[in-house]
Design an enzyme around this catalytic site. Structure first.
Site, PDB file in Angstrom:
ATOM      1  N   LYS A 290     -24.346  -4.695 -16.819  1.00 17.19           N
ATOM      2  CA  LYS A 290     -25.298  -3.587 -16.689  1.00 17.19           C
ATOM      3  C   LYS A 290     -25.482  -2.872 -18.029  1.00 17.19           C
ATOM      4  O   LYS A 290     -24.517  -2.449 -18.650  1.00 17.19           O
ATOM      5  CB  LYS A 290     -24.781  -2.607 -15.631  1.00 17.19           C
TER       6      LYS A 290
ATOM      7  N   ASP B  12     -28.757   7.209 -18.745  1.00 12.85           N
ATOM      8  CA  ASP B  12     -29.100   7.359 -17.326  1.00 12.85           C
ATOM      9  C   ASP B  12     -29.170   8.837 -16.953  1.00 12.85           C
ATOM     10  O   ASP B  12     -28.142   9.475 -16.741  1.00 12.85           O
ATOM     11  CB  ASP B  12     -28.059   6.636 -16.461  1.00 12.85           C
TER      12      ASP B  12
ATOM     13  N   ARG C   7     -27.776  -1.127  -9.755  1.00 11.72           N
ATOM     14  CA  ARG C   7     -27.896  -2.270  -8.850  1.00 11.72           C
ATOM     15  C   ARG C   7     -29.305  -2.863  -8.886  1.00 11.72           C
ATOM     16  O   ARG C   7     -29.499  -4.038  -8.566  1.00 11.72           O
ATOM     17  CB  ARG C   7     -27.492  -1.858  -7.434  1.00 11.72           C
TER      18      ARG C   7
ATOM     19  N   LYS D 231     -29.447  13.749 -12.215  1.00 12.61           N
ATOM     20  CA  LYS D 231     -28.028  14.083 -12.190  1.00 12.61           C
ATOM     21  C   LYS D 231     -27.816  15.558 -12.539  1.00 12.61           C
ATOM     22  O   LYS D 231     -28.681  16.189 -13.144  1.00 12.61           O
ATOM     23  CB  LYS D 231     -27.275  13.247 -13.235  1.00 12.61           C
TER      24      LYS D 231
ATOM     25  N   ASP E 188     -23.418   4.253 -20.068  1.00 10.51           N
ATOM     26  CA  ASP E 188     -23.745   3.485 -18.865  1.00 10.51           C
ATOM     27  C   ASP E 188     -24.172   2.055 -19.201  1.00 10.51           C
ATOM     28  O   ASP E 188     -24.617   1.313 -18.333  1.00 10.51           O
ATOM     29  CB  ASP E 188     -24.842   4.197 -18.060  1.00 10.51           C
TER      30      ASP E 188
ATOM     31  N   GLU F 245     -29.600   3.116  -9.835  1.00  9.78           N
ATOM     32  CA  GLU F 245     -30.479   2.233 -10.624  1.00  9.78           C
ATOM     33  C   GLU F 245     -29.767   0.994 -11.150  1.00  9.78           C
ATOM     34  O   GLU F 245     -30.401  -0.037 -11.393  1.00  9.78           O
ATOM     35  CB  GLU F 245     -31.096   3.012 -11.793  1.00  9.78           C
TER      36      GLU F 245
ATOM     37  N   ASP G 118     -31.141   7.283  -8.842  1.00  3.82           N
ATOM     38  CA  ASP G 118     -29.875   7.286  -9.567  1.00  3.82           C
ATOM     39  C   ASP G 118     -28.964   6.144  -9.126  1.00  3.82           C
ATOM     40  O   ASP G 118     -27.869   5.990  -9.642  1.00  3.82           O
ATOM     41  CB  ASP G 118     -29.165   8.638  -9.386  1.00  3.82           C
TER      42      ASP G 118
END
Length: 275
Positions: free
Chosen positions: A51, A56, A137, A63, A74, A135, A133
């Site tokens: 990933k 993010d 996956r 968030k 991230d 995201e 959020d």
């Protein structure tokens, strides 16, 4: 060998799940493909997917501001895969290995994906985006589908995927889910040796059913119960072919030690490939 697919390429390919995350950013979404074949082309490769969320914000499902600065980390899953690919080359590990880095920045503007939008993924399956959020996956789903076109003997994804993993592990272990018990056991055993501890979580059919949507094939959040770390794996399982040996590792907790990244997973994956 390296290929870099940008947003235009991804659009042509139908990788709308990756693009749905990048839509709110000024920067393209990417899929980087790194190929290191040290054996005959006929030998099936191991495919690693990491990933790569360069930042993010959570998108429209924004968030909280506290510690949001950490979200530049991230992309650690992609960093781990990149480091492992470097090891494969420099250590001349006699395996065919492919690293896939799905890369995006999850930001907010008028083009950003909204909660409730439906996206058609590269696999052809539709995804109801319940929470922008969740995201990671989404980018991993398209990369997993693409990676299986290479007919791998194993496909493995690694990601800082869920905040819950951090809470339940206290940063002491990663979480592992897989389709083959023997493969999972191998990683658990190697993790004890390399001090990259991984603990298995179940992938029951009920968790998979919880990820199904009433108006699309699957949904990326808002499940019946709060087992988000398991449900993230259950969501990804919809993009893994039947009988495919697959490993999913969530490293949200152990990636950091005293606010510094520590390369968790690099030794684990390298040692697996060596042996």
């Amino acid at each position: 060998k390296v290929k870099v697919h940008n947003s235009k390429d991804l659009k042509k390919m139908g990788m709308n799940s990756i693009l749905s995350v990048a839509d709110g950013s000024n920067h393209d979404g990417y899929l980087v493909e790194i190929k290191c074949y040290n054996r005959s082309e006929s030998e099936k490769p191991v495919v690693l997917v990491g990933k790569g969320l360069t930042f993010d914000t959570g998108g429209i499902s924004l968030k909280k501001s506290r510690k949001m600065y950490e979200m530049k980390g991230d992309m650690i899953g992609s960093a781990v895969v990149l480091a492992v690919m470097r090891n494969v080359a420099l250590m001349k590990i006699k395996k065919n290995v492919v690293g896939l880095l799905p890369i995006a920045e999850n930001m907010i503007d008028g083009s950003a994906t909204r909660p409730g939008d439906i996206v058609k993924s590269y696999s052809g399956k539709t995804i109801e985006v319940m929470n922008t959020d969740a995201e990671g996956r989404l980018v991993m789903a398209d990369a997993l589908t693409y990676g299986q076109e290479l007919k791998p003997k194993l496909i493995l994804d690694i990601a800082t995927l869920t905040g819950q993993q951090q809470h339940m592990s206290c940063g002491l272990f990663g979480s592992i889910i897989g389709t083959n018990d023997k493969t999972v056991e191998k990683f658990v055993k190697i993790g004890k040796k390399t001090n990259d501890l991984v603990v298995e979580l179940p992938l029951n059919d009920e968790f998979k059913r919880n990820t199904e949507s009433k108006i699309a094939d699957v949904k990326n959040a808002e499940y019946r119960c709060g087992a988000s770390t398991i449900h993230a794996g259950a969501f990804l399982s919809h993009f893994v072919n039947e009988n495919q040996d697959w490993i999913h590792i969530d490293i949200a907790g152990p990636s950091f030690l005293k606010d510094r990244t520590r390369g968790f997973g690099v030794r684990l994956l390298t040692e697996y490939l060596k042996n």
